[in-house]
Design an enzyme around this catalytic site. Sequence first.
Site, mmCIF file in Angstrom:
data_model
loop_
_atom_site.group_PDB
_atom_site.id
_atom_site.type_symbol
_atom_site.label_atom_id
_atom_site.label_comp_id
_atom_site.label_asym_id
_atom_site.label_seq_id
_atom_site.Cartn_x
_atom_site.Cartn_y
_atom_site.Cartn_z
ATOM 1 N N LYS A 17 0.844 -1.185 0.000
ATOM 2 C CA LYS A 17 0.000 0.000 0.000
ATOM 3 C C LYS A 17 0.889 1.248 0.000
ATOM 4 C CE LYS A 17 -3.874 1.630 2.939
ATOM 5 N NZ LYS A 17 -4.611 1.255 4.179
ATOM 6 N N SER A 32 -9.503 0.788 3.055
ATOM 7 C CA SER A 32 -8.766 1.789 2.308
ATOM 8 C C SER A 32 -7.654 1.205 1.440
ATOM 9 C CB SER A 32 -8.155 2.809 3.270
ATOM 10 O OG SER A 32 -7.193 2.200 4.122
ATOM 11 N N VAL A 88 -7.125 -0.256 10.432
ATOM 12 C CA VAL A 88 -7.597 0.220 11.726
ATOM 13 C C VAL A 88 -9.104 0.070 11.841
ATOM 14 C CG1 VAL A 88 -7.999 2.652 11.106
ATOM 15 C CG2 VAL A 88 -7.318 2.064 13.450
ATOM 16 N N SER A 124 -9.552 -2.075 6.848
ATOM 17 C CA SER A 124 -8.920 -1.619 5.614
ATOM 18 C C SER A 124 -8.126 -2.681 4.875
ATOM 19 C CB SER A 124 -8.007 -0.425 5.899
ATOM 20 O OG SER A 124 -8.769 0.716 6.182
#
Length: 564
Positions: A132, A216, A237, A240
């Site tokens: 990521k 995310s 968190v 994601s």
Amino acid sequence: MSSWEETAAKKRDQLFHKIPTEWVLPKEILDRAKDRLNLTGSFLEELLDSHTRRITSLDSVELVDAVSNGSFTAVQVATAFCKRTAFAHQLNCNLLEILFEPALERARELDCHFSKTNKPIGPLHGLPISLKDQFHVKGGETTMAYVGWIGSFEGEKGTGKEGNFESELVRELVALGAIPIAKTSLTQTLWCAETNNNILGYNWLPHNQELSSGGSSGGQGALQALRGTTLGFGTDVGGSVSIPAAFNGLYSLKPSHGRLPFKGVPNSSPGQHIIPTVVGIFGTDISCLQFGFRSLMAAKPWLSDPHVLEMPWNEDATSQIEDRSKKQKLYFGIMEDDGIVKPHPPILRAVRMVKEALRAKGYKTLAWHPPSHSESESIHSGITNADGCPDVIKRLKLSGEPVIPELETELGDEPQPPISLPQLYEWMRRLKHYREDYHNYWMSTSEGDDDENPVDAVILPVAPHAAVIPGKWYHYTYGNLANTLDRPTVVIPVTTADSHIDLFDLEYKPINETDRNNWLSYDAEKYAGAPASVQILGTNLGEEKLLRLAQAVVDALNDYKLGL
């Protein structure tokens, strides 16, 4: 065009020019891709040469074995995955940084080492990986999806760290022999379960381009759905990692805090450590997760990151589960829904398939009715949003870029007032008691039999839908429960949504407004082909045990599908 738009356009142009000319797809192919619902499978495979297809069909363990026994060189493997990743990005727009040149240079170094010593440099020798774009990798920049971070180090210029700094996780992976080849797209701010930003735009699900890849870490999920790598890393968190893995039909591990290093990784609300962000692993099967996690344990990350616990790989835990599996003594809680929002038909079918597969294997199951998910949802939101998001607003103002549409109602032009210290303490008190209540409920499942263990793990949805129609997220708590509890969770794909089987239930009566909105958002035709996954929730710091339990679930599911 505004200045932030010009900066974003320049970044996209730089990414394009990092793709070798011979790997640039013709406009005809790109136009065909836009008109297709599914980019995975034969469509992408037919664009690749047989040599690239052969190498990229192997899993992580097979790839390392092939390089270590001389079947392939590290350069051959890295080239094949870089090529496939280049194609995947052009079709799906999922990369925020391309590292092909430094990756191939690293592969040459590994081949030179192997030719001189006839030994691999480490357990991940020659394995291409993706991360990521929240992790710093030498030779590339980190935007974390902010336009204002382009050409800088976390928004600051002239630091000397631009392109020269490495997150601790990356340092350890490289030392183990892994080769970072790309960094993937994520959602602006990290706080959305759909991946969208002002640099690349919205990231779509490769299995069904009318649905979201999740967030995310959505770009990571999308890249691996197209098999750009077999092992990748994101952060989590509030789901994601778990959510993109579920949406993209992948396997993932979200560990407890303290197992994997987060040192040197930028973050949103960086001072919030009550419900901490953790590193998560994406893989194309359970063995990839175990391989990656076990390799990192061999690196002894606690020696470099003071927040990592000194907990080497626990072989005893895996052996115990192996033994109990053979004796059909495994015990699973099953949650079909949390009593707040009922999952859509494909997810209900996936949970029930797993339940039937476990029972067919002789394992015990229990209907799971834990402390309310409403309390978990309130606690998670209250703590993670406690500071009013000043860092996010500051980062947006660096370039003047707007907040993405998915977050417009949550973020304004200025930070929200932070809550008071007594309010924060109250949320912490509620968190403590919720974790205790959940633990007590878990342990109560052994009552009545002195020889009976409590449930080993719990099967439940990751989200109330298979992927999601953009803008149709109404209930996140299935995904962030593991973070509230600080328990590890493994995601496994089960089946795919089928418009002929997963019919809309006209008789269903929603129990609240959120449930109603979620239920009415279901469209059997639009969801067709989307992966339907479940998560397996374990006990705190029990990653090794959970990975072996997940393998037992996968094995039972495979036998169930074969009618064994």
